[in-house]
Scaffold this motif. Structure first.
Motif, PDB file in Angstrom:
ATOM      1  N   TYR A   2       0.816  -1.199   0.000  1.00  0.00           N
ATOM      2  CA  TYR A   2       0.000   0.000   0.000  1.00  0.00           C
ATOM      3  C   TYR A   2       0.858   1.261   0.000  1.00  0.00           C
ATOM      4  N   GLU A   3       1.961   1.220   0.739  1.00  0.00           N
ATOM      5  CA  GLU A   3       2.836   2.377   0.784  1.00  0.00           C
ATOM      6  C   GLU A   3       3.444   2.674  -0.579  1.00  0.00           C
ATOM      7  N   LYS A   4       3.813   1.644  -1.335  1.00  0.00           N
ATOM      8  CA  LYS A   4       4.409   1.832  -2.653  1.00  0.00           C
ATOM      9  C   LYS A   4       3.394   2.422  -3.637  1.00  0.00           C
ATOM     10  N   CYS A   5       2.145   2.030  -3.509  1.00  0.00           N
ATOM     11  CA  CYS A   5       1.110   2.455  -4.445  1.00  0.00           C
ATOM     12  C   CYS A   5       0.333   3.666  -3.960  1.00  0.00           C
ATOM     13  N   TYR A   6       0.539   4.051  -2.725  1.00  0.00           N
ATOM     14  CA  TYR A   6      -0.285   5.014  -2.015  1.00  0.00           C
ATOM     15  C   TYR A   6      -0.584   6.291  -2.795  1.00  0.00           C
ATOM     16  N   GLU A   7       0.412   6.900  -3.404  1.00  0.00           N
ATOM     17  CA  GLU A   7       0.207   8.205  -4.014  1.00  0.00           C
ATOM     18  C   GLU A   7      -0.236   8.156  -5.460  1.00  0.00           C
ATOM     19  N   HIS A   8      -0.054   7.037  -6.148  1.00  0.00           N
ATOM     20  CA  HIS A   8      -0.291   7.029  -7.583  1.00  0.00           C
ATOM     21  C   HIS A   8      -1.343   6.039  -8.069  1.00  0.00           C
ATOM     22  N   ILE A   9      -1.613   5.014  -7.310  1.00  0.00           N
ATOM     23  CA  ILE A   9      -2.471   3.939  -7.802  1.00  0.00           C
ATOM     24  C   ILE A   9      -3.640   3.710  -6.852  1.00  0.00           C
ATOM     25  N   GLU A  10      -4.852   3.717  -7.401  1.00  0.00           N
ATOM     26  CA  GLU A  10      -6.027   3.346  -6.617  1.00  0.00           C
ATOM     27  C   GLU A  10      -6.048   1.823  -6.517  1.00  0.00           C
ATOM     28  N   LEU A  11      -6.289   1.317  -5.319  1.00  0.00           N
ATOM     29  CA  LEU A  11      -6.312  -0.131  -5.118  1.00  0.00           C
ATOM     30  C   LEU A  11      -7.697  -0.589  -4.668  1.00  0.00           C
ATOM     31  N   HIS A  12      -8.122  -1.711  -5.210  1.00  0.00           N
ATOM     32  CA  HIS A  12      -9.378  -2.351  -4.814  1.00  0.00           C
ATOM     33  C   HIS A  12      -9.005  -3.698  -4.201  1.00  0.00           C
ATOM     34  N   ASN A  13      -9.508  -3.960  -3.005  1.00  0.00           N
ATOM     35  CA  ASN A  13      -9.130  -5.150  -2.250  1.00  0.00           C
ATOM     36  C   ASN A  13     -10.366  -5.963  -1.872  1.00  0.00           C
ATOM     37  N   THR A  14     -10.224  -7.256  -1.927  1.00  0.00           N
ATOM     38  CA  THR A  14     -11.239  -8.140  -1.382  1.00  0.00           C
ATOM     39  C   THR A  14     -10.540  -9.141  -0.479  1.00  0.00           C
ATOM     40  N   PHE A  15     -11.006  -9.193   0.755  1.00  0.00           N
ATOM     41  CA  PHE A  15     -10.481 -10.116   1.738  1.00  0.00           C
ATOM     42  C   PHE A  15     -11.439 -11.303   1.757  1.00  0.00           C
ATOM     43  N   ILE A  16     -10.965 -12.456   1.289  1.00  0.00           N
ATOM     44  CA  ILE A  16     -11.823 -13.627   1.096  1.00  0.00           C
ATOM     45  C   ILE A  16     -11.630 -14.629   2.218  1.00  0.00           C
ATOM     46  N   ASP A  17     -12.751 -15.113   2.727  1.00  0.00           N
ATOM     47  CA  ASP A  17     -12.759 -16.169   3.736  1.00  0.00           C
ATOM     48  C   ASP A  17     -13.565 -17.329   3.168  1.00  0.00           C
ATOM     49  N   PHE A  18     -13.062 -18.538   3.323  1.00  0.00           N
ATOM     50  CA  PHE A  18     -13.765 -19.720   2.837  1.00  0.00           C
ATOM     51  C   PHE A  18     -14.555 -20.361   3.977  1.00  0.00           C
ATOM     52  N   ASN A  19     -15.774 -20.827   3.669  1.00  0.00           N
ATOM     53  CA  ASN A  19     -16.599 -21.548   4.644  1.00  0.00           C
ATOM     54  C   ASN A  19     -15.938 -22.871   4.989  1.00  0.00           C
ATOM     55  N   GLN A  20     -15.750 -23.128   6.263  1.00  0.00           N
ATOM     56  CA  GLN A  20     -15.243 -24.411   6.747  1.00  0.00           C
ATOM     57  C   GLN A  20     -14.239 -25.039   5.777  1.00  0.00           C
ATOM     58  N   ALA A  21     -13.164 -24.320   5.544  1.00  0.00           N
ATOM     59  CA  ALA A  21     -12.211 -24.672   4.497  1.00  0.00           C
ATOM     60  C   ALA A  21     -11.724 -26.117   4.549  1.00  0.00           C
ATOM     61  N   PHE A  22     -11.244 -26.561   5.687  1.00  0.00           N
ATOM     62  CA  PHE A  22     -10.710 -27.924   5.774  1.00  0.00           C
ATOM     63  C   PHE A  22     -11.822 -28.965   5.661  1.00  0.00           C
TER      64      PHE A  22
END
Length: 168
Positions: A2-22
């Motif tokens: 984020y620090e590297k991209c902070y001033e020049h690039i807009e970032l879109h993030n998705t934090f994914i969690d899987f249901n009962q993964a194992f």
């Protein structure tokens, strides 16, 4: 990142969690993935032996239920389960064809344990990548937990000469 991209690039993030993964991994898919990754046949056969024909009883107070077959999932706490799950996630990331990092590419994925973070430069790239990971994950028996999966946009915009950080 984020620090590297902070001033020049807009970032879109998705934090994914899987249901009962194992618990939801398709065991036959595990064997297929090991073969695709060119794991030696002897190891594949051994993994197949320890993951197939699993039986379980549930103990409630002092009484046990009848023995039942367990046909999906891999055992949590078993040292090999972590390796098998990581192998599934590695194959999943390979299917997404994400290489490089966000400073030179349109998208990037970071994976730790059963969590995945997708980072893209555009919202449309995020939507496309999310749809692809959802489709590919289902092939392995993994489903995305909609309640724990979160989206965040990170950008720096200028308003009247002042810089503002926006997060959603």
């Amino acid at each position: 990142m984020y620090e590297k991209c902070y001033e020049h690039i807009e970032l879109h993030n998705t934090f994914i969690d899987f249901n009962q993964a194992f618990d939801s991994i398709n065991r036959s898919t595990v064997i297929q993935v090991l073969k695709e990754m060119q794991i030696p046949g002897k190891i594949v056969r051994l993994v197949n032996m320890v993951t197939q024909h699993t039986k379980a009883k549930i103990k409630l107070n002092i009484e046990c239920t009848e023995q039942t077959d367990v046909k999906i999932g891999i055992k949590q706490g078993d040292p090999i389960s972590t390796i098998l799950f990581s192998t599934i996630k590695e194959m999943l990331m390979r299917k997404l064809e994400i290489r490089g990092n966000i400073t030179t590419r349109l998208k990037q994925a970071s994976v730790y344990a059963d969590d995945v973070v997708l980072v893209t430069r555009t919202k449309q790239a995020l939507i496309n990548t999310f749809q692809k990971i959802k489709k590919e994950a289902e092939k392995y028996g993994l489903t995305i937990n909609q309640n724990k999966t979160k989206y965040m946009r990170h950008s720096r915009t200028q308003t009247n000469g002042k810089e503002m950080e926006t997060e959603i």
